[in-house]
Design a protein around this motif. Structure first.
Motif, PDB file in Angstrom:
ATOM      1  N   ASP A  33       0.860  -1.187   0.000  1.00 33.42           N
ATOM      2  CA  ASP A  33       0.000   0.000   0.000  1.00 33.42           C
ATOM      3  C   ASP A  33       0.893   1.233   0.000  1.00 33.42           C
ATOM      4  N   LEU A  34       0.278   2.409  -0.041  1.00 37.03           N
ATOM      5  CA  LEU A  34       1.029   3.647  -0.184  1.00 37.03           C
ATOM      6  C   LEU A  34       1.789   4.030   1.083  1.00 37.03           C
ATOM      7  N   LYS A  35       1.222   3.679   2.256  1.00 35.00           N
ATOM      8  CA  LYS A  35       1.828   4.069   3.531  1.00 35.00           C
ATOM      9  C   LYS A  35       1.985   2.852   4.437  1.00 35.00           C
ATOM     10  N   GLU A  36       3.019   2.893   5.285  1.00 32.46           N
ATOM     11  CA  GLU A  36       3.257   1.795   6.222  1.00 32.46           C
ATOM     12  C   GLU A  36       2.061   1.590   7.150  1.00 32.46           C
ATOM     13  N   ASP A  37       1.424   2.706   7.558  1.00 24.84           N
ATOM     14  CA  ASP A  37       0.263   2.606   8.452  1.00 24.84           C
ATOM     15  C   ASP A  37      -0.844   1.767   7.833  1.00 24.84           C
ATOM     16  N   PHE A  38      -1.060   1.968   6.529  1.00 27.80           N
ATOM     17  CA  PHE A  38      -2.113   1.223   5.835  1.00 27.80           C
ATOM     18  C   PHE A  38      -1.797  -0.274   5.821  1.00 27.80           C
ATOM     19  N   VAL A  39      -0.526  -0.592   5.550  1.00 25.05           N
ATOM     20  CA  VAL A  39      -0.121  -2.003   5.485  1.00 25.05           C
ATOM     21  C   VAL A  39      -0.212  -2.639   6.871  1.00 25.05           C
ATOM     22  N   GLU A  40       0.262  -1.920   7.884  1.00 26.31           N
ATOM     23  CA  GLU A  40       0.209  -2.441   9.264  1.00 26.31           C
ATOM     24  C   GLU A  40      -1.230  -2.699   9.693  1.00 26.31           C
ATOM     25  N   LYS A  41      -2.119  -1.783   9.333  1.00 23.91           N
ATOM     26  CA  LYS A  41      -3.533  -1.963   9.669  1.00 23.91           C
ATOM     27  C   LYS A  41      -4.092  -3.195   8.969  1.00 23.91           C
ATOM     28  N   GLY A  42      -3.703  -3.392   7.687  1.00 22.53           N
ATOM     29  CA  GLY A  42      -4.161  -4.560   6.937  1.00 22.53           C
ATOM     30  C   GLY A  42      -3.693  -5.860   7.567  1.00 22.53           C
ATOM     31  N   ILE A  43      -2.407  -5.924   7.927  1.00 26.10           N
ATOM     32  CA  ILE A  43      -1.861  -7.140   8.532  1.00 26.10           C
ATOM     33  C   ILE A  43      -2.458  -7.372   9.915  1.00 26.10           C
TER      34      ILE A  43
END
Length: 283
Positions: A33-43
Motif C-alpha cells: 500500500d502507499l503508507k506503512e500505516d495502511f499495510v500495518e492496519k491490513g496485517i
C-alpha cells in the motif's frame, strides 16, 4: 505457468482478505500500500481474523504463525520485480488503476500476470496501458473475501487462454469457486445485483414502501439472506452509485440510470454503515 509468489496492491478490506486467503493456501504474499500505516492496519486485521479461527479451533496457533510469516509488508512498488502475479485491489477509479498498471508493466517480469479485483471497470481498457494485454485479467473476489466462495475470472479482449487457465486454477487453489466471465460493464455479479438495489431504492423514492418493508419482502418472499437496502448500506451507497453510473455509461441504456434518491443520499454524505447513516442508522 505456475504461481508461487503473489503481490496484492491495496491493504484495505478487500486486499487484506485476498492476501489472507492466498497465505492460508500456500502462496508467499507481498501486501503493498502507499503508507506503512495502511499495510500495518491490513496485517493487523488479518491477524485478528486468524485469531478468531484459532479460538474456534479451525486452525492452530502454529498455523496462524505460519500464515502470517508468508505475508511481507511493502510500500515500494518495485517489490513487484519478484512476483508471478499482481492482484490489484486499489480504489475503484480507472485513472488510479491505469497508473498502477502502467507502473507495474515497467517493473514486473515479463511472465508476471497483472490481475485486477475491479467490480465493474473494463479489463480491456486497463490492459491497453500495458505492453502485455494478453497477461491482464480480472479476478473479482466477493466481500468478505475469507468467507465468500465466488471469484469472477474476467477475460479482457486480449487475455490469453494460458493466463485465464492459470488464474482460474489459482482461484480454485485458494478454495474459491471460479466462474468465467467476459468483459462487459458490471460483469455478471454487479450487472444483476446493482439494478436490483437501484430498483429497491426507486420503490422507496416513489413512496411504494419503506426501506424496512422492501427488505422484508425480499428476505421473506424471495428468501434473500439480506434485504437489498441493508446490503446497499453495507456495500456503501457511494460505491453503488459509482457502479450504476459505470453501467449507465457502458451500456448507454436508461434502465441503468441511478435513482435520484441514491444521488441525494450520497451528496448528503449518507453512505451507509461506514458513515453511520444510509437507509438505516448505525450507532
Amino acid at each position: 505457468m505456475e504461481i508461487k509468489r503473489v503481490m496484492v496492491i491495496g491493504a484495505g478490506q478487500m486486499g487484506s482478505g485476498i492476501a489472507q486467503v492466498c497465505a492460508m493456501n500456500g502462496y508467499d504474499v507481498i501486501l503493498h500500500d502507499l503508507k506503512e500505516d495502511f499495510v500495518e492496519k491490513g496485517i493487523s486485521g488479518i491477524k485478528k481474523q486468524l485469531e478468531k479461527q484459532v479460538k474456534k479451533e479451525r486452525i492452530s496457533e502454529a498455523d496462524m504463525d505460519r500464515f502470517l510469516r508468508r505475508i511481507q509488508p511493502s510500500v515500494d512498488l518495485t517489490n513487484a520485480e519478484d512476483v508471478d502475479i499482481v492482484i490489484e485491489a486499489a480504489v475503484e477509479n480507472m485513472d488510479v488503476k491505469k497508473s498502477v498498471f502502467s507502473q507495474l508493466d515497467e517493473i514486473a517480469p515479463e511472465h508476471t500476470i497483472l490481475a485486477t479485483n475491479t467490480s465493474s471497470l473494463p479489463i480491456t481498457e486497463l490492459a491497453s496501458v500495458t505492453n502485455r494485454p494478453e497477461k491482464v485479467i480480472g479476478m473479482h473476489f466477493m466481500n468478505p473475501v475469507p468467507v465468500m466462495k465466488l471469484v469472477e475470472v474476467i477475460r479482457g479482449l486480449a487475455t490469453s487462454q494460458e493466463v485465464f487457465e492459470t488464474v482460474y486454477t489459482m482461484a480454485e487453489n485458494v478454495k474459491k469457486t471460479a466462474v468465467e466471465v467476459q468483459d462487459f460493464p458490471g460483469f455478471v455479479s454487479n450487472r444483476i445485483l446493482m439494478p436490483m438495489i437501484n430498483e429497491a431504492i426507486f420503490t422507496v423514492y416513489e413512496g411504494v414502501s419503506s426501506p424496512k418493508d422492501v427488505d422484508e419482502v425480499m428476505k421473506l418472499g424471495m428468501n434473500h439472506p439480506m434485504g437489498p437496502l441493508t446490503l446497499a448500506d453495507f456495500i456503501g451507497l457511494d460505491t453503488c452509485l459509482y457502479i450504476m453510473e459505470t453501467l449507465h455509461e457502458g451500456f448507454g441504456d436508461d434502465k441503468y440510470r441511478p435513482c435520484p434518491l441514491l444521488r441525494k443520499y450520497v451528496k448528503a454524505g449518507w453512505l451507509g454503515k461506514k458513515s453511520g447513516r444510509g437507509f438505516y442508522e448505525y450507532s
